[in-house]
Design an enzyme around this catalytic site. Sequence first.
Site, PDB file in Angstrom:
ATOM      1  N   SER A  17       0.860  -1.173   0.000  1.00 61.21           N
ATOM      2  CA  SER A  17       0.000   0.000   0.000  1.00 61.21           C
ATOM      3  C   SER A  17       0.903   1.233   0.000  1.00 61.21           C
ATOM      4  O   SER A  17       1.613   1.472   0.967  1.00 61.21           O
ATOM      5  CB  SER A  17      -0.892  -0.019   1.244  1.00 61.21           C
ATOM      6  OG  SER A  17      -1.640   1.161   1.334  1.00 61.21           O
ATOM      7  N   LYS A  36      -1.090  -1.198  -4.452  1.00 62.79           N
ATOM      8  CA  LYS A  36      -2.211  -0.298  -4.148  1.00 62.79           C
ATOM      9  C   LYS A  36      -1.660   1.095  -3.964  1.00 62.79           C
ATOM     10  O   LYS A  36      -0.625   1.271  -3.303  1.00 62.79           O
ATOM     11  CB  LYS A  36      -2.889  -0.814  -2.873  1.00 62.79           C
ATOM     12  CG  LYS A  36      -3.693   0.165  -2.054  1.00 62.79           C
ATOM     13  CD  LYS A  36      -4.515  -0.608  -1.012  1.00 62.79           C
ATOM     14  CE  LYS A  36      -4.640   0.141   0.304  1.00 62.79           C
ATOM     15  NZ  LYS A  36      -5.378  -0.645   1.314  1.00 62.79           N
ATOM     16  N   LYS A  80      -2.717   5.048  -2.747  1.00 59.38           N
ATOM     17  CA  LYS A  80      -3.723   5.880  -2.104  1.00 59.38           C
ATOM     18  C   LYS A  80      -4.090   7.017  -3.037  1.00 59.38           C
ATOM     19  O   LYS A  80      -3.214   7.586  -3.714  1.00 59.38           O
ATOM     20  CB  LYS A  80      -3.179   6.444  -0.783  1.00 59.38           C
ATOM     21  CG  LYS A  80      -2.926   5.395   0.282  1.00 59.38           C
ATOM     22  CD  LYS A  80      -4.221   4.874   0.875  1.00 59.38           C
ATOM     23  CE  LYS A  80      -3.949   3.986   2.073  1.00 59.38           C
ATOM     24  NZ  LYS A  80      -5.202   3.394   2.628  1.00 59.38           N
ATOM     25  N   ASP A  91      -7.008   3.173  -3.301  1.00 58.64           N
ATOM     26  CA  ASP A  91      -7.750   3.240  -2.031  1.00 58.64           C
ATOM     27  C   ASP A  91      -8.002   4.707  -1.706  1.00 58.64           C
ATOM     28  O   ASP A  91      -7.060   5.489  -1.567  1.00 58.64           O
ATOM     29  CB  ASP A  91      -6.939   2.564  -0.915  1.00 58.64           C
ATOM     30  CG  ASP A  91      -7.699   2.466   0.410  1.00 58.64           C
ATOM     31  OD1 ASP A  91      -8.849   2.937   0.481  1.00 58.64           O
ATOM     32  OD2 ASP A  91      -7.127   1.916   1.380  1.00 58.64           O
ATOM     33  N   GLU A 140     -10.899   0.860  -3.616  1.00 63.67           N
ATOM     34  CA  GLU A 140     -11.228   0.543  -2.227  1.00 63.67           C
ATOM     35  C   GLU A 140     -11.847   1.757  -1.547  1.00 63.67           C
ATOM     36  O   GLU A 140     -11.320   2.866  -1.646  1.00 63.67           O
ATOM     37  CB  GLU A 140      -9.934   0.116  -1.522  1.00 63.67           C
ATOM     38  CG  GLU A 140     -10.089  -0.275  -0.063  1.00 63.67           C
ATOM     39  CD  GLU A 140      -8.758  -0.760   0.533  1.00 63.67           C
ATOM     40  OE1 GLU A 140      -7.844  -1.131  -0.227  1.00 63.67           O
ATOM     41  OE2 GLU A 140      -8.646  -0.762   1.774  1.00 63.67           O
ATOM     42  N   ASP A 142     -13.733  -1.483   2.781  1.00 64.28           N
ATOM     43  CA  ASP A 142     -12.789  -1.643   3.892  1.00 64.28           C
ATOM     44  C   ASP A 142     -13.475  -1.123   5.158  1.00 64.28           C
ATOM     45  O   ASP A 142     -14.105  -1.889   5.896  1.00 64.28           O
ATOM     46  CB  ASP A 142     -11.488  -0.887   3.551  1.00 64.28           C
ATOM     47  CG  ASP A 142     -10.494  -0.766   4.696  1.00 64.28           C
ATOM     48  OD1 ASP A 142     -10.766  -1.275   5.791  1.00 64.28           O
ATOM     49  OD2 ASP A 142      -9.417  -0.143   4.514  1.00 64.28           O
ATOM     50  N   LYS A 148     -10.027  -6.780   7.469  1.00 69.64           N
ATOM     51  CA  LYS A 148      -8.964  -6.528   8.452  1.00 69.64           C
ATOM     52  C   LYS A 148      -9.387  -7.260   9.702  1.00 69.64           C
ATOM     53  O   LYS A 148     -10.359  -6.865  10.363  1.00 69.64           O
ATOM     54  CB  LYS A 148      -8.827  -5.030   8.714  1.00 69.64           C
ATOM     55  CG  LYS A 148      -8.162  -4.296   7.560  1.00 69.64           C
ATOM     56  CD  LYS A 148      -7.901  -2.845   7.864  1.00 69.64           C
ATOM     57  CE  LYS A 148      -7.312  -2.187   6.621  1.00 69.64           C
ATOM     58  NZ  LYS A 148      -7.392  -0.715   6.669  1.00 69.64           N
ATOM     59  N   GLY A 183      -4.324  -4.535   6.049  1.00 69.24           N
ATOM     60  CA  GLY A 183      -3.303  -4.328   7.074  1.00 69.24           C
ATOM     61  C   GLY A 183      -3.506  -2.973   7.714  1.00 69.24           C
ATOM     62  O   GLY A 183      -4.233  -2.126   7.184  1.00 69.24           O
TER      63      GLY A 183
HETATM   64  O1  OSB Z   1      -7.141   1.968   4.357  1.00 72.00           O
HETATM   65  O2  OSB Z   1      -6.163   0.118   4.148  1.00 72.00           O
HETATM   66  C1  OSB Z   1      -6.221   1.232   4.654  1.00 72.00           C
HETATM   67  C2  OSB Z   1      -3.122   1.795   6.813  1.00 72.00           C
HETATM   68  C3  OSB Z   1      -3.679   2.431   7.899  1.00 72.00           C
HETATM   69  C4  OSB Z   1      -5.020   2.712   7.914  1.00 72.00           C
HETATM   70  C5  OSB Z   1      -5.818   2.353   6.818  1.00 72.00           C
HETATM   71  C6  OSB Z   1      -5.273   1.694   5.729  1.00 72.00           C
HETATM   72  C7  OSB Z   1      -3.886   1.442   5.715  1.00 72.00           C
HETATM   73  C8  OSB Z   1      -3.189   0.874   4.572  1.00 72.00           C
HETATM   74  C9  OSB Z   1      -1.849   0.216   4.807  1.00 72.00           C
HETATM   75  O3  OSB Z   1      -3.574   0.991   3.436  1.00 72.00           O
HETATM   76  C10 OSB Z   1      -1.964  -1.234   5.047  1.00 72.00           C
HETATM   77  C11 OSB Z   1      -0.652  -1.858   5.426  1.00 72.00           C
HETATM   78  O4  OSB Z   1       0.302  -1.734   4.667  1.00 72.00           O
HETATM   79  O5  OSB Z   1      -0.578  -2.472   6.500  1.00 72.00           O
HETATM   80 MG    MG Z   2      -8.330   0.850   3.007  1.00 68.03          MG
END
Ligand code: OSB
Ligand code: MG
Length: 380
Positions: free
Chosen positions: A147, A173, A175, A200, A225, A250, A274, A302
Amino acid sequence: MNTSPTAHLEKMAIGKLDHIDLVVVRLPFVAPFGTSVYTWTHKEALLLKLESNGLIAWGECVADPDPFYFYETTGTARHIIKDFLLPLVEPGITLAELETRFCHVRGHGMAKATVENALINLIATQKGVPLHQVLGRPAKKIMSGISIGLKDSPAELIAAVEKAVAKKYHRIKIKVKKGQDIERVGAVRERFPDIRLMVDANGDYTLKDATHLRQLDAFSLMMIEQPLSYNYIYQHSILQKELKTAVCLDESIHSLADAATAIALGACRIINIKQGRVGGLMESMRIARYAADHGIDAWSGGMDETGIGRAVNIHLQTAEGFSLPGDTSETSIYFDEDIAEPCVVLDPDGYIPILPGPGIGVRVIADRLKKRSIHSERLR
Ligand code: OSB
Ligand code: MG
């Protein structure tokens, strides 16, 4: 696929607990992690340590110190675990009975998962077997995913994707947020025409943005996402009808009941499970199975976990229904020095080897824990 995926787990009994500790750690991230809701520079995590007959098992709470991704925080989780959940844990009760008792506390899935994770980790440790075996699942290599947070410039984003591609991550992924979306994703797609790519938004858009978001359909994304707000399951069902790209939920999914609602409404074609958000490993296995039975893909999300929570997510992905690569990446993209060993390192094909156990298969390094600890209390 008709027996319950957790029937065997539900019958397992909890042993006596000699000591219980809560520790809050704070670790600097290698680089700030930017999302549409917040930019985190540190990982703060509440850890639960259980000790029984000299054996130790940890559980990590995925709540942040702030309520920007989710309503729970390290502070609320500490309160709920200490004052409401731990008093319900008695030696001899089964995990099914534990779940029934936990139902009396509404919500607070992150707090519940912390206790559940630590107890199941303890059961596996007592049996001397890896966690996935207690989940009833054979060992397998786990697919990786990364991510990538919001970057200051398109060039920085391309550079980060380039590094991930070189590592052979199974999907990437990125953001997005309003104003940092179509052009940036287009640039990444142009540079890497064949990678498995997704975005995401952490709820940054509204239904008014449907036409804008439809531009993403040109980039063959695996999914978008959480495009809309966390409590907008119904609105996602309207958006999904307007997009070719699969919607993945999510933040909206807190339980099997939410997953069933989302699937019935056609609000998503993919679910990010999650385990630390939906109340733990057992509920996650039920959601993954339910999704698979309904033709919906699922993957393990995660929360930038330390080695403890990361290990749990790795074991969970041996379960049925985790059909797509998750947000499970190498430790080194988050921390220079984690509190647990061994670190997660991808093999040359981008896979994550399953940890041999016992329990989650990582050990907490005492002096690193001490160095990173900002709060510690012994409850028993
Ligand atoms: O939206 O998936 C999410 C991290 C913190 C809070 C929300 C998210 C995330 C990530 C990172 O996208 C996930 C990871 O690498 O553990
Ligand atoms: Mg997410």
